[in-house]
Design a protein around this motif. Structure first.
Motif, mmCIF file in Angstrom:
data_model
loop_
_atom_site.group_PDB
_atom_site.id
_atom_site.type_symbol
_atom_site.label_atom_id
_atom_site.label_comp_id
_atom_site.label_asym_id
_atom_site.label_seq_id
_atom_site.Cartn_x
_atom_site.Cartn_y
_atom_site.Cartn_z
ATOM 1 N N LEU A 1 -41.739 -18.645 -34.138
ATOM 2 C CA LEU A 1 -41.054 -17.765 -35.094
ATOM 3 C C LEU A 1 -39.559 -17.697 -34.812
ATOM 4 O O LEU A 1 -38.740 -17.683 -35.748
ATOM 5 C CB LEU A 1 -41.671 -16.362 -35.072
ATOM 6 N N ILE A 2 -39.187 -17.669 -33.545
ATOM 7 C CA ILE A 2 -37.765 -17.672 -33.185
ATOM 8 C C ILE A 2 -37.130 -18.986 -33.629
ATOM 9 O O ILE A 2 -36.015 -19.008 -34.162
ATOM 10 C CB ILE A 2 -37.564 -17.448 -31.668
ATOM 11 N N ALA A 3 -37.840 -20.097 -33.441
ATOM 12 C CA ALA A 3 -37.329 -21.395 -33.897
ATOM 13 C C ALA A 3 -37.136 -21.385 -35.413
ATOM 14 O O ALA A 3 -36.091 -21.843 -35.912
ATOM 15 C CB ALA A 3 -38.278 -22.517 -33.477
ATOM 16 N N LEU A 4 -38.107 -20.861 -36.149
ATOM 17 C CA LEU A 4 -37.988 -20.787 -37.609
ATOM 18 C C LEU A 4 -36.803 -19.919 -38.035
ATOM 19 O O LEU A 4 -36.097 -20.250 -38.993
ATOM 20 C CB LEU A 4 -39.273 -20.249 -38.223
ATOM 21 N N GLU A 5 -36.595 -18.827 -37.329
ATOM 22 C CA GLU A 5 -35.453 -17.959 -37.631
ATOM 23 C C GLU A 5 -34.145 -18.742 -37.491
ATOM 24 O O GLU A 5 -33.247 -18.626 -38.323
ATOM 25 C CB GLU A 5 -35.444 -16.738 -36.713
ATOM 26 N N HIS A 6 -34.062 -19.568 -36.467
ATOM 27 C CA HIS A 6 -32.823 -20.311 -36.244
ATOM 28 C C HIS A 6 -32.674 -21.489 -37.204
ATOM 29 O O HIS A 6 -31.540 -21.865 -37.533
ATOM 30 C CB HIS A 6 -32.691 -20.693 -34.770
ATOM 31 N N ILE A 7 -33.763 -22.007 -37.694
ATOM 32 C CA ILE A 7 -33.671 -23.006 -38.762
ATOM 33 C C ILE A 7 -33.146 -22.338 -40.034
ATOM 34 O O ILE A 7 -32.294 -22.891 -40.736
ATOM 35 C CB ILE A 7 -35.035 -23.689 -38.986
ATOM 36 N N TYR A 8 -33.621 -21.140 -40.303
ATOM 37 C CA TYR A 8 -33.139 -20.375 -41.457
ATOM 38 C C TYR A 8 -31.642 -20.093 -41.324
ATOM 39 O O TYR A 8 -30.877 -20.263 -42.284
ATOM 40 C CB TYR A 8 -33.929 -19.075 -41.589
ATOM 41 N N ILE A 9 -31.210 -19.682 -40.142
ATOM 42 C CA ILE A 9 -29.784 -19.421 -39.915
ATOM 43 C C ILE A 9 -28.996 -20.717 -40.094
ATOM 44 O O ILE A 9 -27.905 -20.711 -40.680
ATOM 45 C CB ILE A 9 -29.549 -18.788 -38.532
ATOM 46 N N LEU A 10 -29.513 -21.831 -39.596
ATOM 47 C CA LEU A 10 -28.863 -23.125 -39.786
ATOM 48 C C LEU A 10 -28.632 -23.384 -41.268
ATOM 49 O O LEU A 10 -27.528 -23.757 -41.680
ATOM 50 C CB LEU A 10 -29.721 -24.242 -39.187
ATOM 51 N N GLY B 1 -23.920 -23.219 -37.542
ATOM 52 C CA GLY B 1 -25.259 -23.582 -37.997
ATOM 53 C C GLY B 1 -25.839 -24.720 -37.195
ATOM 54 O O GLY B 1 -27.033 -24.717 -36.856
ATOM 55 N N LEU B 2 -25.008 -25.700 -36.873
ATOM 56 C CA LEU B 2 -25.461 -26.823 -36.064
ATOM 57 C C LEU B 2 -25.955 -26.336 -34.702
ATOM 58 O O LEU B 2 -27.007 -26.766 -34.221
ATOM 59 C CB LEU B 2 -24.332 -27.838 -35.903
ATOM 60 N N TYR B 3 -25.234 -25.420 -34.096
ATOM 61 C CA TYR B 3 -25.664 -24.881 -32.801
ATOM 62 C C TYR B 3 -26.978 -24.112 -32.921
ATOM 63 O O TYR B 3 -27.816 -24.178 -32.023
ATOM 64 C CB TYR B 3 -24.574 -24.001 -32.179
ATOM 65 N N ASN B 4 -27.162 -23.399 -34.020
ATOM 66 C CA ASN B 4 -28.450 -22.736 -34.233
ATOM 67 C C ASN B 4 -29.564 -23.754 -34.378
ATOM 68 O O ASN B 4 -30.688 -23.524 -33.943
ATOM 69 C CB ASN B 4 -28.372 -21.805 -35.451
ATOM 70 N N GLY B 5 -29.250 -24.887 -34.976
ATOM 71 C CA GLY B 5 -30.224 -25.968 -35.059
ATOM 72 C C GLY B 5 -30.598 -26.511 -33.699
ATOM 73 O O GLY B 5 -31.768 -26.840 -33.446
ATOM 74 N N PHE B 6 -29.622 -26.606 -32.807
ATOM 75 C CA PHE B 6 -29.916 -27.056 -31.442
ATOM 76 C C PHE B 6 -30.842 -26.074 -30.730
ATOM 77 O O PHE B 6 -31.746 -26.486 -29.993
ATOM 78 C CB PHE B 6 -28.632 -27.243 -30.624
ATOM 79 N N LEU B 7 -30.620 -24.784 -30.942
ATOM 80 C CA LEU B 7 -31.514 -23.783 -30.347
ATOM 81 C C LEU B 7 -32.932 -23.949 -30.883
ATOM 82 O O LEU B 7 -33.898 -23.938 -30.119
ATOM 83 C CB LEU B 7 -31.000 -22.367 -30.626
ATOM 84 N N ALA B 8 -33.053 -24.121 -32.193
ATOM 85 C CA ALA B 8 -34.378 -24.314 -32.796
ATOM 86 C C ALA B 8 -35.031 -25.584 -32.258
ATOM 87 O O ALA B 8 -36.221 -25.586 -31.922
ATOM 88 C CB ALA B 8 -34.265 -24.373 -34.320
ATOM 89 N N ALA B 9 -34.260 -26.655 -32.163
ATOM 90 C CA ALA B 9 -34.806 -27.925 -31.663
ATOM 91 C C ALA B 9 -35.304 -27.774 -30.227
ATOM 92 O O ALA B 9 -36.365 -28.291 -29.869
ATOM 93 C CB ALA B 9 -33.754 -29.024 -31.752
#
Length: 118
Positions: free
Chosen positions: A9-18, A52-60
């Motif tokens: 869910l945290i990963a999905l949240e960060h994909i949404y933020i991305l 957004g790119l950094y949030n994507g790295f967190l999700a990844a």
């Protein structure tokens, strides 16, 4: 299982933020979410895309931890990235909007605690 769900869910949240920061930054929805004006959103579009790119790295990283074939290694990866999300949320709440503490930091803390104690 709960640790995996919360981390996901945290990963999905960060994909949404991305998506909001990289692709929807100037839309009314993103401007409401981040409290920006149309002019500010246009002026900061490239900065937001970088965020957004950094949030994507967190999700990844979180997804990497979930799917890692060695459970102990995956757990360590999840702990690292959840701690990163927590720190980013604490900093964002202190410097930008206090609601970030509830939206980002608190869920990350809960997921981190569940991962640590599972």
């Amino acid at each position: 299982m709960l640790a995996t769900i919360l981390t996901g869910l945290i990963a999905l949240e960060h994909i949404y933020i991305l998506v909001l920061e990289m692709f929807l930054w100037t839309t009314p929805r993103a401007r409401r979410s981040f409290g920006t004006t149309e002019q500010l959103a246009q002026a900061t579009k490239s900065l937001a895309a970088n965020q957004g790119l950094y949030n994507g790295f967190l999700a990844a990283g979180l997804v990497w931890g979930i799917v890692h074939p060695v459970a102990a290694t995956g757990r360590s990866i999840e702990i690292f990235f959840l701690a990163c999300v927590l720190i980013a949320g604490l900093y964002g709440g202190a410097t930008a909007k206090r609601s970030i503490w509830l939206v980002q930091a608190l869920p990350a803390l809960i997921a981190l605690l569940v991962v640590l104690f599972s």
